[in-house]
Scaffold this motif. Structure first.
Motif: not given
Ligand code: SER
Length: 339
Positions: A79-82, A123-125, A153-155, A203-208, A299-301
């Protein structure tokens, strides 16, 4: 005799799509899958067997254990970050308890057939957490061991599961009379944001970024939910799939780490908008930041140092920023929505 197979969880998701296409194009059809939803027909027809259900269902994994010798696992279900911020406990159940079940399953498989099961973990940024924009700017390209203070929570789930994987691989039941570790060959990639021409994430936050380009191709307006100056690393899906397969095939003696950063480019949201406009000049893209999702991306690099992946197992993304848009995203997305 049980048949030797590769198991893919979350197979119907974005990475699963590309991975099934890639593995089967390479002639590997000994693939079994788990997903909550039925696979699309064109994917289902390419795999040996599809199990519909949750990774949390123990009986499903037990059935697989009795029917197949699993040699390799791509554990993509998550389940992604958002989305996980709205249901953190469910996020933890799927992302952590689900991964623990799969690691335990891999251990049982390894003990049963006697060989180490290669366990690929995306895993993920999101495993990083930088406290503010000044620190983010000063940090530049971060190494795997820096800034491991996730705010989502996802991170937290991803970072902890990296440790769980390392535990199973190297220290499992370390006080037992006979060593049982080494049955899980755990390998993780910290993915940047991913952009696919074939699927849209949910459901992700990089989805933009993917939302911007898919909306443009559909002729819909898009209000980007982060500021124009927002910058995080990205990669297009074919390179992400190549990286997973590349790490899976690497000689274990070459791997100095269990977790690797990877990236291909790190444009600002404004730069992504410009590239989308080059492909779709009529696109209507504005910025309407959602301050809470913005805080997560902040908060992500802005970049990651992936030199370990390049030197240990030959990470070499094919697409840079311009090529990724001009040669992959724009033409493929145009085809996808052509009526
Ligand atoms: N792309 C994912 C997200 O935005 C990050 O791994 O939740």
């Amino acid at each position: 005799m049980r048949k030797h197979v590769t198991l893919i969880t979350g197979a119907g998701g974005e990475i699963g799509h590309g991975l099934i296409e890639r593995l089967t194009a390479d002639g590997d059809s000994a693939i079994i899958t788990i997903d909550l939803q039925p696979l699309e027909q064109r994917l289902a027809s390419r795999v040996e067997k599809e199990y519909q259900g949750s990774i949390l269902e123990t009986h499903l994994l037990e059935r697989i254990l009795s029917e197949y010798e699993v040699e390799r696992i791509y554990h993509l279900a998550a389940i992604l970050s958002t989305r996980a911020e709205f249901t953190p406990v469910t996020g933890h159940q799927v992302n952590v308890e689900g991964t623990l079940k799969l690691l335990d399953f891999a251990q049982a498989q390894g003990e049963s057939h006697g060989r180490a099961v290669v366990f690929l973990y995306p895993s993920s940024i999101a495993a990083y957490g930088l406290p503010d924009l000044e620190t983010k700017a000063a940090a530049g390209a971060v190494r795997e061991y820096e800034w491991n203070h996730p705010t989502t929570m996802y991170g937290c789930n991803k970072l902890y599961c990296e440790h769980l994987g390392r535990y199973f691989a190297r220290h499992y039941k370390q006080l037992a009379a006979e060593s049982l570790s080494g049955k899980v060959d755990f390998r993780a990639i910290r993915f940047p944001g991913l952009i696919s021409a074939v699927t849209v994430p949910s459901g992700g936050t990089s989805d933009f970024a993917p939302e911007m380009v898919h909306a443009a191709a559909r002729g819909e307006s898009n209000a980007c939910f982060v500021r124009p100056d927002t910058r995080i690393p990205f990669m297009v899906m074919p390179d992400a799939v190549d990286a997973l397969v590349g790490l899976a095939k690497a000689e274990s003696s070459m791997l100095g780490r269990s977790v690797y950063n990877i990236t291909a480019f790190n444009p600002s949201a404004e730069e992504i908008r410009s590239l989308v406009l080059e492909g779709f000049p009529d696109a209507d893209i504005t910025f309407d930041p959602d301050l809470k999702r913005q805080a997560i991306v902040d908060s992500w690099p802005s970049d990651v140092d992936d030199s370990a992946a390049r030197s240990d197992w030959g990470l070499a993304p094919r697409y840079d920023l311009e090529g990724g848009f001009a040669d992959y995203l724009i033409p493929r997305i145009r085809d996808l929505y052509r009526t």
